[in-house]
Write an enzyme that holds these catalytic residues in place. Sequence first.
Site, PDB file in Angstrom:
ATOM      1  N   GLY A 102       0.803  -1.247   0.063  1.00 33.35           N
ATOM      2  CA  GLY A 102       0.081   0.003   0.026  1.00 33.35           C
ATOM      3  C   GLY A 102       0.848   1.163   0.041  1.00 33.35           C
ATOM      4  CD  GLU A 103      -2.201   6.017   0.266  1.00 38.86           C
ATOM      5  OE1 GLU A 103      -1.766   7.267  -0.060  1.00 38.86           O
ATOM      6  OE2 GLU A 103      -3.230   5.825   0.541  1.00 38.86           O
ATOM      7  CE  LYS A 104       0.474   3.719   7.431  1.00 36.72           C
ATOM      8  NZ  LYS A 104       0.117   3.091   8.634  1.00 36.72           N
ATOM      9  CB  ALA A 105       5.083  -0.305  -0.092  1.00 35.46           C
ATOM     10  CE  LYS A 143      10.251  -1.258  -6.751  1.00 39.18           C
ATOM     11  NZ  LYS A 143      11.023  -2.473  -6.630  1.00 39.18           N
ATOM     12  CG  ASN A 153      11.061   1.437  -3.811  1.00 39.08           C
ATOM     13  OD1 ASN A 153      11.252   2.559  -3.506  1.00 39.08           O
ATOM     14  ND2 ASN A 153      11.597   0.543  -3.292  1.00 39.08           N
ATOM     15  CG  ASP A 155      12.882  -8.584  -0.611  1.00 37.07           C
ATOM     16  OD1 ASP A 155      12.861  -9.642  -0.158  1.00 37.07           O
ATOM     17  OD2 ASP A 155      11.951  -7.423  -0.246  1.00 37.07           O
TER      18      ASP A 155
END
Length: 490
Positions: A61-64, A82, A66, A176
């Site tokens: 979401g928005e807190k990621a 991205k 990227n 990752d």
Amino acid sequence: MGCFQSTLGPSKQPLNHANGGNGGSAAVGDGVSPGFSEFSLAELKTATDNFSSKSIVSEGGEKAPNVVYRGRLQNRRLIAVKKFSKLAWPDPKQFAEEAKGVGRLRHKKVANLIGYCCDGDERLLVAEFMPNDTLAKHLFHWENQTPEWAMRLRVALYIAEALEYCSIEGRPLYHDLNAYRVLFDENGDPRLSCFGLMKNSRDGKSYSTNLAYTPPEYLRNGRVTPESVIFSFGTVLLDLLSGKHIPPSHALDMIRGKNILVLMDSHLEGNFSGEEATAVFNLASQCLQYEPRERPSVKDLVTTLALLQNKADVPSYLMLGIPKPEDVPPTPPQPLSPMGDACSRLDLTAIHQILVSTHYKDDEGTNELSFQEWTQQMRDILEARKRGDLAFRDKDFKTAIDCYSQFIDVGTMVSPTVYARRSLCYLFSDQPDAALRDAMQAQCVYPDWSTAFYMQSVALSKLDMHKDAADMLNDAAQLEEKRQRSMKGS
């Protein structure tokens, strides 16, 4: 020298690449693959509804760190965008070069990178959009059905094959790797996200997942190695086996205790082969070894997993439980010319007849030779081309390849027609990789030549990259129509 025209919206200037690629199924020495473009920020804002929160598709979401957005270009093509934080890549040149490196890759088991944007403080990557969610969604948050065992084996193999391709093409580091990086295309086939081929930042962390899933050597020195990728692949194997996100240390305890059945996903309801499950467990255990040198190579992964495949004839969408895709290629903007029609039908014989009849009329202006260059060597290479043309006319394609290669390798003259002819020879010889490289090189010499685009579309079709082939065919038809209009107006 730029080697392609954008297929992804408004026309761009061809990109310039100083560093050569490693060849491969869709790259030429100094260019990236077909369909790669630099986008403007305005285009991507329009495509994503000004980066609306409603367009966010990444699970973070928005807190990621990227965020990934879903978008649609003016030509109706769906994309994934991205968006990096402003300070992640302060030098736009470094970001662009890294993106171009990833952009050289083209494989049907990778969600390929199709462009990037450097505009002010903005750093964005643009990739093919995969409409059927992530492996994490299907394993951990499924609504209708969990992936069956054969599908899980297919996922493991396809991702291993994608990693092997990237490694062969000189991009062995994947950052990752986890179940969120495995995506499903319109056919339900698993693809490896291209986003993991780039670091999260120039100097930043390569891992954003919980430390419990991070390779031990990364915790020691902060560096990703090819062996680190193998460790992360092992965690994905655990996800496929268990249907849960289990820390490797816990899973290894279960494996050492031979509690394989305890680790298996109960939602499979026993519908799996114990022998196959044991083989995957053993492979996961090898991948998760503490010492990097004790882990298998990516080639070993592919070899082991290929032997476990079953239901090879069953489409992925059936095993994944999604609707059958509508396979409708884009409609060309106007009726196709004889060349366009032959390419759309992959009629190599008809293409051969057209190239023979048009001869070298499109080469005019591609060479300017001084009097001093008319040496014996020049006469020799022209003689090689002549022998190649005779062999080409007589459909002796092996001889034609040899003669045209002599002409090309000297490098004194460049001829888009020779590249196009050798490209067709390679197609007749069942070498679509080489055919694509030659067609792209023809475009390097003559950037707006429709024949170069037509030949790329045929080679891409032969490589089973049908969407890229359809886009390239449309671009070729548009260039041909534009040229015909200009000739009528002149």
